[in-house]
Design an enzyme around this catalytic site. Sequence first.
Site, mmCIF file in Angstrom:
data_model
loop_
_atom_site.group_PDB
_atom_site.id
_atom_site.type_symbol
_atom_site.label_atom_id
_atom_site.label_comp_id
_atom_site.label_asym_id
_atom_site.label_seq_id
_atom_site.Cartn_x
_atom_site.Cartn_y
_atom_site.Cartn_z
ATOM 1 N N ASP A 1 -0.291 -39.377 -16.201
ATOM 2 C CA ASP A 1 -1.601 -38.830 -16.572
ATOM 3 C C ASP A 1 -2.265 -39.913 -17.427
ATOM 4 O OD1 ASP A 1 -3.819 -37.635 -17.659
ATOM 5 O OD2 ASP A 1 -2.762 -35.959 -18.594
ATOM 6 N N TRP B 1 -1.226 -32.933 -24.442
ATOM 7 C CA TRP B 1 -1.538 -32.949 -23.007
ATOM 8 C C TRP B 1 -0.286 -32.889 -22.167
ATOM 9 C CZ3 TRP B 1 -5.809 -31.062 -21.602
ATOM 10 C CH2 TRP B 1 -6.983 -31.285 -22.340
ATOM 11 N N LYS C 1 -13.528 -39.835 -19.657
ATOM 12 C CA LYS C 1 -13.178 -40.632 -20.840
ATOM 13 C C LYS C 1 -13.417 -42.112 -20.585
ATOM 14 C CE LYS C 1 -10.503 -36.848 -22.298
ATOM 15 N NZ LYS C 1 -9.503 -35.953 -21.735
HETATM 16 C C1 PLP Z 1 -8.842 -34.887 -21.388
HETATM 17 C C2 PLP Z 1 -7.466 -34.949 -20.882
HETATM 18 C C3 PLP Z 1 -6.986 -34.068 -19.910
HETATM 19 C C4 PLP Z 1 -7.816 -32.930 -19.366
HETATM 20 O O1 PLP Z 1 -8.820 -33.397 -18.554
HETATM 21 P P1 PLP Z 1 -9.825 -32.386 -17.811
HETATM 22 O O2 PLP Z 1 -10.504 -33.313 -16.851
HETATM 23 O O3 PLP Z 1 -10.729 -31.821 -18.846
HETATM 24 O O4 PLP Z 1 -9.022 -31.351 -17.138
HETATM 25 C C5 PLP Z 1 -5.686 -34.231 -19.459
HETATM 26 N N1 PLP Z 1 -4.909 -35.197 -19.939
HETATM 27 C C6 PLP Z 1 -5.328 -36.068 -20.887
HETATM 28 C C7 PLP Z 1 -4.402 -37.133 -21.374
HETATM 29 C C8 PLP Z 1 -6.619 -35.970 -21.384
HETATM 30 O O5 PLP Z 1 -7.039 -36.822 -22.322
#
Ligand code: PLP
Length: 362
Positions: free
Chosen positions: A173, A103, A197
Amino acid sequence: MNKRAYNFNAGPAALPLQVLERAQAEFVDFRSTGMSIMEMSHRGKVYEEVHNEAESRLLSLLGNVKGYKVLFLQGGASTQFAMLPMNLLSEGKVASYVNSGSWADKAIKEAKLIGKTNVVASSEANKFMSIPDLSNVQLSDETAYLHVTSNETIEGTQYQQFPDTGNIPLIGDMSSDILSRQFDLNQFGLIYAGAQKNLGPSGVTVVIAREELINDSPKNIPTMLRYNTHFSNNSLYNTPPAFSVYMVNEVLKWVEEQGGLEGIEKINRKKAELIYDTIDNSGGFYRGPVEVGSRSIMNITFRLTSEELENQFIKESEQEGFVGLKGHRSVGGLRASIYNAVPYESCKALADFMSHFQKTHG
Ligand SMILES: *Cc1c(COP(=O)(O)O)cnc(C)c1O
């Protein structure tokens, strides 16, 4: 009620049963309006109450630190990969990134499209099986921000502590570990997370930022991609993802009921310990590829001695009602995503299944 699956999906992921049931109860007639929340104006009092409740709950769970604003946006965390540098990486500045895995790498690639981007630490040399050591990182005066990925969802690594960046904004993030443990929001200039998540369903992306970082975006960015558009309109510049925001508010209520971040962290650590102990006490039958000091309490990755055995594990686990244990296609192996809403009982059932599988195949 049918038996719920043992849901270890990586995202979209399990939601608390209580939340789903509450949502079901008020699905058709929301707060005696004769409408569902999906059918009403986002400018009306009823929706706005939910919207504001979600914001204040989130800030309160994070300790009501002064000077931060919540934005409810769309486009997923993936849109933030671009929106962040568009807003904060101005001419003459450099964006610094830690490359900790899949990511982080995506975030870096987007930033490079926007401006000068620098990777200041990376764990690529050991296949991202640890969080890079940041003790020797020096940030120049031109640094716009330092970006970290607090939890690498695919590799199964997680920061145990965050770097002190002084006056340089730290950006996180936190898509796969927001609200899973206590942390000091004050350390961060801005954090963001796709909701699917740990916060609710997909469709809404949460940004929490120090107000001075988002109140004055460059004028040459399209309106919808400017943080200050959403800041000055309380995330109601255009139609928000109303149902998703409502679900986030319900999940936040549930987090409060678990004892807030302190309570939830305790449960999460117990859940993770149960599975890591099963791996570590298996005499090498199961193997955790991540360095112990970088292990994630949200995404537990593990391997068996052959791919064939891993496939057998998936097959048998599915027959026993387990869902989502296959590792990400880019890394293979197995992964149990045990976000906030995955009950302790599911983790206990998984640990028991793992022991049973070892007995029959070890
Ligand atoms: C799932 C995830 C993303 C992407 O998220 P989207 O909402 O699908 O764009 C980005 N960073 C991390 C750490 C993730 O787990």
